[in-house]
Motif scaffolding. Structure first.
Motif, PDB file in Angstrom:
ATOM      1  N   MET A   1       0.844  -1.184   0.000  1.00 14.58           N
ATOM      2  CA  MET A   1       0.000   0.000   0.000  1.00 14.58           C
ATOM      3  C   MET A   1       0.885   1.241   0.000  1.00 14.58           C
ATOM      4  O   MET A   1       1.822   1.339   0.793  1.00 14.58           O
ATOM      5  N   ASP A   2       0.565   2.148  -0.897  1.00 12.28           N
ATOM      6  CA  ASP A   2       1.233   3.438  -0.927  1.00 12.28           C
ATOM      7  C   ASP A   2       0.534   4.322   0.104  1.00 12.28           C
ATOM      8  O   ASP A   2      -0.664   4.575  -0.005  1.00 12.28           O
ATOM      9  N   LEU A   3       1.270   4.791   1.105  1.00 10.32           N
ATOM     10  CA  LEU A   3       0.643   5.592   2.151  1.00 10.32           C
ATOM     11  C   LEU A   3       0.252   6.982   1.671  1.00 10.32           C
ATOM     12  O   LEU A   3      -0.509   7.673   2.337  1.00 10.32           O
ATOM     13  N   TYR A   4       0.732   7.399   0.517  1.00 15.99           N
ATOM     14  CA  TYR A   4       0.341   8.694  -0.032  1.00 15.99           C
ATOM     15  C   TYR A   4      -1.157   8.745  -0.310  1.00 15.99           C
ATOM     16  O   TYR A   4      -1.848   9.669   0.085  1.00 15.99           O
ATOM     17  N   ASN A   5      -1.657   7.721  -0.995  1.00 18.13           N
ATOM     18  CA  ASN A   5      -3.066   7.724  -1.382  1.00 18.13           C
ATOM     19  C   ASN A   5      -3.817   6.440  -1.002  1.00 18.13           C
ATOM     20  O   ASN A   5      -4.984   6.297  -1.325  1.00 18.13           O
ATOM     21  N   LYS A  72       7.680  -5.648  18.879  1.00 16.50           N
ATOM     22  CA  LYS A  72       6.609  -6.579  19.220  1.00 16.50           C
ATOM     23  C   LYS A  72       5.490  -5.844  19.954  1.00 16.50           C
ATOM     24  O   LYS A  72       5.750  -4.983  20.787  1.00 16.50           O
ATOM     25  N   ALA A  73       4.264  -6.203  19.619  1.00 17.59           N
ATOM     26  CA  ALA A  73       3.046  -5.641  20.210  1.00 17.59           C
ATOM     27  C   ALA A  73       2.866  -4.159  19.895  1.00 17.59           C
ATOM     28  O   ALA A  73       2.117  -3.466  20.549  1.00 17.59           O
ATOM     29  N   THR A  74       3.566  -3.647  18.873  1.00 22.25           N
ATOM     30  CA  THR A  74       3.415  -2.259  18.442  1.00 22.25           C
ATOM     31  C   THR A  74       3.081  -2.291  16.955  1.00 22.25           C
ATOM     32  O   THR A  74       3.943  -2.508  16.123  1.00 22.25           O
ATOM     33  N   CYS A  75       1.831  -2.035  16.629  1.00 23.61           N
ATOM     34  CA  CYS A  75       1.400  -2.203  15.249  1.00 23.61           C
ATOM     35  C   CYS A  75       1.230  -0.884  14.497  1.00 23.61           C
ATOM     36  O   CYS A  75       0.677  -0.861  13.409  1.00 23.61           O
ATOM     37  N   ALA A  76       1.724   0.222  15.040  1.00 24.93           N
ATOM     38  CA  ALA A  76       1.464   1.529  14.423  1.00 24.93           C
ATOM     39  C   ALA A  76       1.968   1.611  12.981  1.00 24.93           C
ATOM     40  O   ALA A  76       1.287   2.162  12.123  1.00 24.93           O
ATOM     41  N   GLU A  82      -3.525  -2.946   8.183  1.00 22.69           N
ATOM     42  CA  GLU A  82      -4.506  -3.622   9.030  1.00 22.69           C
ATOM     43  C   GLU A  82      -5.895  -3.016   8.809  1.00 22.69           C
ATOM     44  O   GLU A  82      -6.891  -3.733   8.765  1.00 22.69           O
ATOM     45  N   ASN A  83      -5.962  -1.703   8.636  1.00 18.42           N
ATOM     46  CA  ASN A  83      -7.233  -1.042   8.344  1.00 18.42           C
ATOM     47  C   ASN A  83      -7.789  -1.523   7.000  1.00 18.42           C
ATOM     48  O   ASN A  83      -8.990  -1.798   6.875  1.00 18.42           O
TER      49      ASN A  83
END
Length: 141
Positions: A1-5, A72-76, A82-83
């Motif tokens: 996924m391109d985080l731009y769009n 670990k346990a940090t999914c930011a 994930e969304n």
């Protein structure tokens, strides 16, 4: 996924989590990344064994891509993907009858095409990811 769009640049499906499964998605995305990236490119992932494998790391280095993995346990870092997976399941999967793997594959491919080309997003001024990118590039020209 391109985080731009939010555009999906590459994807693969597999009945099991193999190295080839993740490398295939990366190889699909590389030509697009090289074509579009003007600056430093970063790929975010979780700490799965695939993303620590020498083949993955070597491919990223060969293509001058920085690797980012959350602790670990940090999914930011991986929250955008994930969304997307949540949307995919909510909009095309939940409530559906179980179908064959091939039918599921075709349905996911169709959804990703819809997501990239037709599904509008409020944060993209009411445009789909591809329409937003195209619009922005026309403004920059």
């Amino acid at each position: 996924m391109d985080l731009y769009n939010g555009e999906i640049l590459g994807f693969s499906l597999s009945k099991s989590p193999t190295l080839e499964f993740v490398i295939d998605s990366l190889k699909q995305a590389l030509p697009i990344i090289h074509e579009r990236a003007e600056y430093h490119t970063t790929i975010h992932s979780d700490q799965g064994w695939h993303y620590q494998h020498n083949s993955w790391v070597k491919t990223l280095k060969q293509n001058k891509i920085f690797q980012s993995m959350s602790r670990k346990a940090t999914c930011a870092d991986n929250a955008a993907m994930e969304n997307f997976f949540g949307l995919l399941k909510q909009e095309m999967y939940y409530g559906e009858e179980l179908i064959s793997y091939k039918a599921l594959q075709m349905k996911i491919e169709k959804y990703i095409d819809y997501y990239n080309n037709d599904r509008i997003k409020q944060k993209l001024a009411g445009m789909s990811p591809i329409k937003y990118r195209t619009h922005a590039s026309q403004l920059a020209a």
